[in-house]
Every structure is written in structure tokens, then in C-alpha cells.
Design an enzyme around this catalytic site. Structure first.
Site, PDB file in Angstrom:
ATOM      1  N   PHE A  46       0.839  -1.191  -0.031  1.00  0.00           N
ATOM      2  CA  PHE A  46       0.068   0.049   0.188  1.00  0.00           C
ATOM      3  C   PHE A  46       0.903   1.179   0.039  1.00  0.00           C
ATOM      4  CE2 PHE A  46      -2.623   3.193   2.154  1.00  0.00           C
ATOM      5  CZ  PHE A  46      -3.632   3.271   1.147  1.00  0.00           C
ATOM      6  N   GLY A  47       0.759   2.137  -1.068  1.00  0.00           N
ATOM      7  CA  GLY A  47       1.512   3.359  -0.954  1.00  0.00           C
ATOM      8  C   GLY A  47       0.356   4.625  -0.713  1.00  0.00           C
ATOM      9  N   TYR A  48       0.940   5.504   0.258  1.00  0.00           N
ATOM     10  CA  TYR A  48       0.008   6.570   0.666  1.00  0.00           C
ATOM     11  C   TYR A  48       0.789   7.981   0.623  1.00  0.00           C
ATOM     12  CZ  TYR A  48       2.652   5.968   5.335  1.00  0.00           C
ATOM     13  OH  TYR A  48       3.625   5.629   6.068  1.00  0.00           O
ATOM     14  N   GLY A  49       1.887   7.569  -0.006  1.00  0.00           N
ATOM     15  CA  GLY A  49       2.992   8.810  -0.199  1.00  0.00           C
ATOM     16  C   GLY A  49       3.378   8.871  -1.575  1.00  0.00           C
ATOM     17  N   SER A  50       4.721   8.868  -1.931  1.00  0.00           N
ATOM     18  CA  SER A  50       5.024   8.982  -3.143  1.00  0.00           C
ATOM     19  C   SER A  50       4.575   7.761  -4.039  1.00  0.00           C
ATOM     20  CB  SER A  50       6.628   9.314  -3.367  1.00  0.00           C
ATOM     21  OG  SER A  50       7.114   8.289  -2.511  1.00  0.00           O
ATOM     22  N   GLU A 127      12.848   2.659   2.430  1.00  0.00           N
ATOM     23  CA  GLU A 127      12.157   3.150   3.566  1.00  0.00           C
ATOM     24  C   GLU A 127      13.051   3.105   4.802  1.00  0.00           C
ATOM     25  OE1 GLU A 127       9.692   4.842   2.893  1.00  0.00           O
ATOM     26  OE2 GLU A 127       9.180   4.186   0.850  1.00  0.00           O
TER      27      GLU A 127
END
Length: 238
Positions: A46-50, A127
Site C-alpha cells: 500500500f502506497g500513501y505517499g510518493s 524506507e
């Protein structure tokens, strides 16, 4: 070695409940769990930034949707991708919401089994500045006739409050915007990160409000003169 590493991560996670008593943000142990993906039949990220607009890894399926019980906040300093040690930028992490039904919209990616370990190693390195891997439930949206619509386990990376680059929640949006304004790192200028994330949310989820993100974008655009300095006297008094 691996078991010891995840035991340390688990101890860090359990520490969050005690940290919340000191008025720092904490994560929900019911919604968030430290994850080892080796036993998963399929792996979703799941991506919630870039990662919403820039997936720098191979994937086999892509779904819009959300996770529940969290808020997206610019509470993490960036000393690599969008800043430096001397001039850190700000990027997003997730914090627990008081509303268990609160949604953080983003993008889900299904990773092919042949690529899973390579992609996770890549993301672990990407990350490395304070983010740990966790598992939550992902809710695909809108429904699709061609894809499964059931909630599914998904991996995401969260910068927890005990990492050295956690900036805390006490700064005003004006202060955060001021920090972002002149910051840049190996992935580009920090304001670009804010603008692209806000634009992606509007395009993917028209009508959905992300007050923290959109207000920060408004303040930042008012400050931004395009030369990396800007007008830091601009107020977000609405």
C-alpha cells in the site's frame, strides 16, 4: 537473526501505547501489526505517499482503495529522499485516528511471487529512514467487475514515533510548510512531493477531503516563489 530483528520491531511497536500517555501519537495494535510476508499467499503493497504516483518496482495488479483507522500526516523528517541531514524535509507517515472508520486513500499493488523478495528488499532499503513494515487491511474501491473486491491483507511502511527522524505533531502547518519550502533530496524538491500527492488524491478520489494535506498544500503554494526561498510570512488563518 531474522526472528531477533522482528522481535525488536515488535517491542518497538508495543512501546507506542506507553508513548501515547506523553501526548505523542500512537498506532492501533488492533489495526497494525509487524509483518513478515514469507507466509503470505500473495503480497500487496500500500502506497500513501510518493508510491501513489511513482511505483519504482514491478507489480502485476494495481487497485485504488483505502485503509481504515488512520490519518496521513507530515510528521516525519526526510534526510534522504526529500531533504538532507543539514536541511531535512518532511514526508508523510500514518497515525492512529480517533475515528476507527477514518480512511487514508492510496494505491495498492499486487507483487508477483517471483518478484516479492526482491521488491521487499528494495522497499526496505528505500524506507530505511525510520519506517517499519506492517500489515493492515486494505479495502479496494471502487468495486470492480474484473478484480476481487474483498478486503485483503496489505503491507505498508510506517514511521513510528520512536524513530530518530520522527518530527512530532506539535508544529503548525505553517512551520511544516516553512521546513518543506527550501528542502530537497535525492528524489527531488520537497514542495514537489506535496503538490504531486495532493494532485494525485484529487484525480484518483474526487470529492474526498484530506484536510491536513490540502491545507498544507495551500499554505505552501502561497509561500512558494519558485526559487526555494519563498515568503515565510504567509499565514494559513482559515
Amino acid at each position: 537473526m531474522i526472528a531477533a530483528k522482528f522481535a525488536v520491531s515488535l517491542r518497538k511497536f508495543k512501546l507506542l501505547n506507553s508513548i501515547s500517555k506523553k501526548n505523542l501519537v500512537n498506532m492501533s495494535s488492533n489495526a497494525l501489526s509487524v509483518c513478515d510476508s514469507k507466509n503470505e499467499e500473495e503480497t500487496w503493497i500500500f502506497g500513501y505517499g510518493s508510491l501513489v504516483w511513482k511505483a519504482d518496482f514491478p507489480f502485476e495488479e494495481q487497485r485504488t482503495g483505502f485503509v481504515k483507522g488512520f490519518c496521513r500526516r507530515f510528521y516525519q523528517n526526510s534526510i534522504d529522499h526529500r531533504g538532507t541531514h543539514d536541511k531535512p524535509g518532511r514526508v508523510v507517515t500514518l497515525i492512529q485516528s480517533k475515528d476507527p472508520d477514518a480512511k487514508v486513500w492510496g494505491m495498492g499493488y499486487r507483487i508477483g511471487s517471483a518478484d516479492t523478495q526482491r521488491v521487499l528488499c528494495h522497499l526496505d532499503h528505500r524506507e530505511k529512514n525510520g519506517y517499519d513494515r506492517h500489515r493492515v487491511l486494505f479495502y479496494p474501491y471502487p468495486p470492480s467487475d474484473a478484480q476481487t473486491n474483498d478486503p485483503k491483507n496489505i503491507l505498508l511502511y510506517v514511521a513510528t514515533v520512536d524513530n530518530p527522524s520522527f518530527a512530532g505533531q506539535s508544529d503548525s502547518l505553517e512551520a511544516i510548510a516553512g521546513q518543506i519550502l527550501g528542502a530537497a533530496g535525492e528524489s527531488g524538491k520537497n514542495p514537489e512531493y506535496v503538490y504531486k500527492l495532493a494532485e494525485a488524491m484529487r484525480q484518483l478520489y474526487p470529492g474526498e477531503e484530506d484536510e491536513h494535506l490540502f491545507e498544507l498544500e495551500r499554505i505552501l503554494r502561497a509561500m512558494d516563489t519558485g526559487d526555494g526561498t519563498g515568503d515565510r510570512s504567509v499565514s494559513g488563518s482559515n
